[in-house]
Design an enzyme around this catalytic site. Structure first.
Site, PDB file in Angstrom:
ATOM      1  N   LYS A   1      10.908  56.958   7.508  1.00 55.02           N
ATOM      2  CA  LYS A   1      10.160  57.886   6.120  1.00 55.02           C
ATOM      3  C   LYS A   1       8.944  58.624   6.511  1.00 55.02           C
ATOM      4  O   LYS A   1       8.171  58.271   7.321  1.00 55.02           O
ATOM      5  CB  LYS A   1       9.510  56.639   4.588  1.00 55.02           C
ATOM      6  CG  LYS A   1      10.867  55.893   4.110  1.00 55.02           C
ATOM      7  CD  LYS A   1      12.089  57.195   3.673  1.00 55.02           C
ATOM      8  CE  LYS A   1      12.733  56.586   2.107  1.00 55.02           C
ATOM      9  NZ  LYS A   1      13.706  57.978   1.480  1.00 55.02           N
TER      10      LYS A   1
ATOM     11  N   ASP B   1      13.542  61.529   6.728  1.00 56.35           N
ATOM     12  CA  ASP B   1      13.511  61.638   5.643  1.00 56.35           C
ATOM     13  C   ASP B   1      12.135  61.817   4.639  1.00 56.35           C
ATOM     14  O   ASP B   1      11.551  60.631   4.024  1.00 56.35           O
ATOM     15  CB  ASP B   1      14.037  60.132   4.112  1.00 56.35           C
ATOM     16  CG  ASP B   1      14.380  60.850   2.531  1.00 56.35           C
ATOM     17  OD1 ASP B   1      13.494  62.001   2.463  1.00 56.35           O
ATOM     18  OD2 ASP B   1      15.192  59.503   2.895  1.00 56.35           O
TER      19      ASP B   1
ATOM     20  N   GLU C   1      15.708  65.234   5.919  1.00 57.49           N
ATOM     21  CA  GLU C   1      16.588  65.314   4.722  1.00 57.49           C
ATOM     22  C   GLU C   1      15.038  65.332   4.470  1.00 57.49           C
ATOM     23  O   GLU C   1      14.052  65.206   3.830  1.00 57.49           O
ATOM     24  CB  GLU C   1      16.503  63.203   4.563  1.00 57.49           C
ATOM     25  CG  GLU C   1      16.688  63.624   3.249  1.00 57.49           C
ATOM     26  CD  GLU C   1      17.438  61.840   2.974  1.00 57.49           C
ATOM     27  OE1 GLU C   1      18.555  61.633   3.969  1.00 57.49           O
ATOM     28  OE2 GLU C   1      17.679  61.148   2.032  1.00 57.49           O
TER      29      GLU C   1
ATOM     30  N   ASP D   1      19.106  65.424  -0.247  1.00 61.06           N
ATOM     31  CA  ASP D   1      19.348  64.305  -1.683  1.00 61.06           C
ATOM     32  C   ASP D   1      19.026  64.027  -2.819  1.00 61.06           C
ATOM     33  O   ASP D   1      19.746  64.364  -3.417  1.00 61.06           O
ATOM     34  CB  ASP D   1      18.295  62.588  -0.700  1.00 61.06           C
ATOM     35  CG  ASP D   1      18.241  61.877  -1.223  1.00 61.06           C
ATOM     36  OD1 ASP D   1      19.499  61.699  -1.882  1.00 61.06           O
ATOM     37  OD2 ASP D   1      17.770  60.810  -0.870  1.00 61.06           O
TER      38      ASP D   1
ATOM     39  N   LYS E   1      24.614  59.149  -2.486  1.00 55.89           N
ATOM     40  CA  LYS E   1      24.570  58.102  -2.957  1.00 55.89           C
ATOM     41  C   LYS E   1      25.304  57.775  -4.037  1.00 55.89           C
ATOM     42  O   LYS E   1      25.426  57.869  -5.770  1.00 55.89           O
ATOM     43  CB  LYS E   1      23.011  57.603  -3.635  1.00 55.89           C
ATOM     44  CG  LYS E   1      22.250  57.831  -2.447  1.00 55.89           C
ATOM     45  CD  LYS E   1      21.056  58.253  -3.113  1.00 55.89           C
ATOM     46  CE  LYS E   1      19.985  58.509  -1.689  1.00 55.89           C
ATOM     47  NZ  LYS E   1      18.088  58.235  -1.564  1.00 55.89           N
TER      48      LYS E   1
ATOM     49  N   GLN F   1      20.274  54.228  -2.571  1.00 56.02           N
ATOM     50  CA  GLN F   1      18.798  54.144  -3.432  1.00 56.02           C
ATOM     51  C   GLN F   1      18.014  52.636  -4.301  1.00 56.02           C
ATOM     52  O   GLN F   1      17.734  52.318  -4.954  1.00 56.02           O
ATOM     53  CB  GLN F   1      19.264  54.793  -5.046  1.00 56.02           C
ATOM     54  CG  GLN F   1      18.288  55.646  -6.182  1.00 56.02           C
ATOM     55  CD  GLN F   1      19.819  56.190  -6.979  1.00 56.02           C
ATOM     56  OE1 GLN F   1      20.112  57.077  -6.842  1.00 56.02           O
ATOM     57  NE2 GLN F   1      18.945  55.754  -8.326  1.00 56.02           N
TER      58      GLN F   1
HETATM   59  C1  MUC Z   1      15.798  58.071   0.235  1.00 57.89           C
HETATM   60  O1  MUC Z   1      16.920  58.207   0.630  1.00 57.89           O
HETATM   61  O2  MUC Z   1      14.995  58.444  -0.710  1.00 57.89           O
HETATM   62  C2  MUC Z   1      13.971  56.537  -1.891  1.00 57.89           C
HETATM   63  C3  MUC Z   1      13.706  56.840  -3.363  1.00 57.89           C
HETATM   64  C4  MUC Z   1      15.094  56.752  -3.904  1.00 57.89           C
HETATM   65  O3  MUC Z   1      15.477  56.983  -4.747  1.00 57.89           O
HETATM   66  O4  MUC Z   1      16.029  56.351  -2.308  1.00 57.89           O
HETATM   67  C5  MUC Z   1      15.193  56.061  -1.217  1.00 57.89           C
HETATM   68  C6  MUC Z   1      15.452  56.610  -0.235  1.00 57.89           C
HETATM   69 MG    MG Z   2      16.416  60.429   0.654  1.00 51.72          MG
END
Ligand code: MUC
Ligand code: MG
Length: 367
Positions: free
Chosen positions: A162, A191, A217, A242, A266, A294
């Site tokens: 992250k 991401d 991402e 995403d 997702k 998610q």
């Molecule tokens: C992601 O990939 O962003 C964080 C917030 C969400 O909705 O999913 C996560 C992971």
């Molecule tokens: Mg993401």
């Protein structure tokens, strides 16, 4: 095969440690268990994880829209009328996690009725997926230690880091520390959850140019329309959309705008039915797919696994299937087990899992 009842049960299970990222943080899994009952006595299930900071949904909102808006127009349909169910839920704007959980619970009920795994009904490509683990914001040494623990305990060797903090060096230092610690034995991608501007994203990617990243991402918002196109043009790795692509139409828009070059699917956001549309679209356009998370519990993870294992393109890269590891407990009779870096499909029909009724009584918050 007729739907007789749809339940939306809110539950709350704390995390051992919170997951922190640019758009928010999660301390408790305050999700909604969705159960679809049929006149054959079958019960299909799925899980809706609300992400207010991403899609505007809340736990109470998910319960309300399912009980007040969706259930009344779905009860009486058969499990085969999934397009009708989707059309009826589609009359309501937004609410992706609520719609997806209903859709997946219908598929689970269908699989259980037929005695077949949903993954086989969808595509039946493989029985396992490699697992990618998400590393939330912390100090470099702590994030390296977590990656070590994931590698030692579960054999996980793909990490999504992250990023999106300021200054960008806070995050590039983490990625560098991971690469220095593990060399080329791990796969890394980043991401940003829209945390950086296009210029900050470009600077961070330049700083990390020697770190052999697989993907980047959602580093900056899709609403930075020209800035994001400018950023994506200069990258030599795929840029994954995403949260900017909650529908197939959004996928088309982002790809045609050259504001993304790969897609995160997702199932918590597009269920099985709409995820199929996104998959087929991405395949037709020759675009890479990563199975995202998610911040699902084990039920949601089993859903991601069922979809990810259904197709070649969704199982090509490691899927994000490990967020449940940080939860203090879960609702399944047989917990999911990540071994040697892989998660295998359960043998059962539907999405292949069974609920632990005692755990549900313990964690439901509506009684
Ligand atoms: C992601 O990939 O962003 C964080 C917030 C969400 O909705 O999913 C996560 C992971
Ligand atoms: Mg993401």
């Amino acid at each position: 095969m007729k739907i007789t009842q749809i339940e939306a049960i809110p539950f709350a299970i704390p995390y051992r440690k919170p997951l922190k990222f640019a758009s928010g943080e999660v301390h408790v899994a305050s999700h909604v268990l969705v159960r679809v009952h049929t006149d054959d006595g079958i019960v299909g299930m799925a899980e809706a994880p609300p992400r207010p900071f991403t899609y505007g949904e809340t736990q109470r909102g998910i319960v309300a829209v399912i009980e007040d808006v969706f259930a009344p127009v779905l009860v009486g349909l058969t499990l085969l009328e999934r397009e009708v169910a989707g059309e009826r839920m589609g009359r309501t704007i937004g609410n992706p996690a609520a719609k997806s959980a209903v859709d997946m619970a219908i598929w689970d009920a269908l699989g259980r009725t037929l005695g077949l795994p949903v993954s086989d009904l969808l595509g039946g490509y493989t029985d396992r997926m490699k697992v990618s683990h998400m590393l939330g914001f912390d100090e470099p040494a702590t994030m390296v230690a977590e990656a070590e623990r994931m590698l030692d305990t579960y054999g996980i060797s793909t990490f999504k880091v992250k990023v999106g903090r300021r200054p960008v060096g806070l995050d590039t230092a983490v990625v560098r520390a991971l690469r220095e610690r593990f060399g080329d034995t791990v796969d890394l991608y980043v991401d940003g959850n829209r945390g950086w501007s296009p210029a900050e994203s470009a600077r961070a990617m330049a700083e990390m140019a020697d770190l052999d990243l697989m993907f980047a991402e959602e580093l900056c918002p899709a609403d930075d329309v020209l800035g994001r196109r400018w950023l994506v043009e200069q990258l030599d790795i795929p840029f994954i959309a995403d949260e900017s692509v909650p529908t197939a139409a959004d996928v088309t828009r982002e790809l045609l705008a050259k504001a993304a070059t790969a897609i995160s699917i997702k199932t918590a956001r597009t269920g099985f039915t709409a995820s199929q549309r996104v998959h087929h679209l991405a395949e037709g356009l020759g675009v890479e797919i990563v199975m995202g998370n998610q911040i699902d519990g084990q039920i949601g993870t089993a859903c991601s696994l069922a979809f990810g294992t259904a197709y070649a393109r969704t199982s090509r890269y490691a899927g994000e299937l490990s967020n449940f590891l940080d939860m203090q407990d879960d609702l399944l009779a047989e917990p999911l087990q990540i071994r040697d870096g892989y998660l295998h499909r359960g043998p059962g029909p539907g999405i292949g899992i069974e609920l632990d009724p005692d755990a549900l009584s313990r964690y439901r918050i509506d009684r």
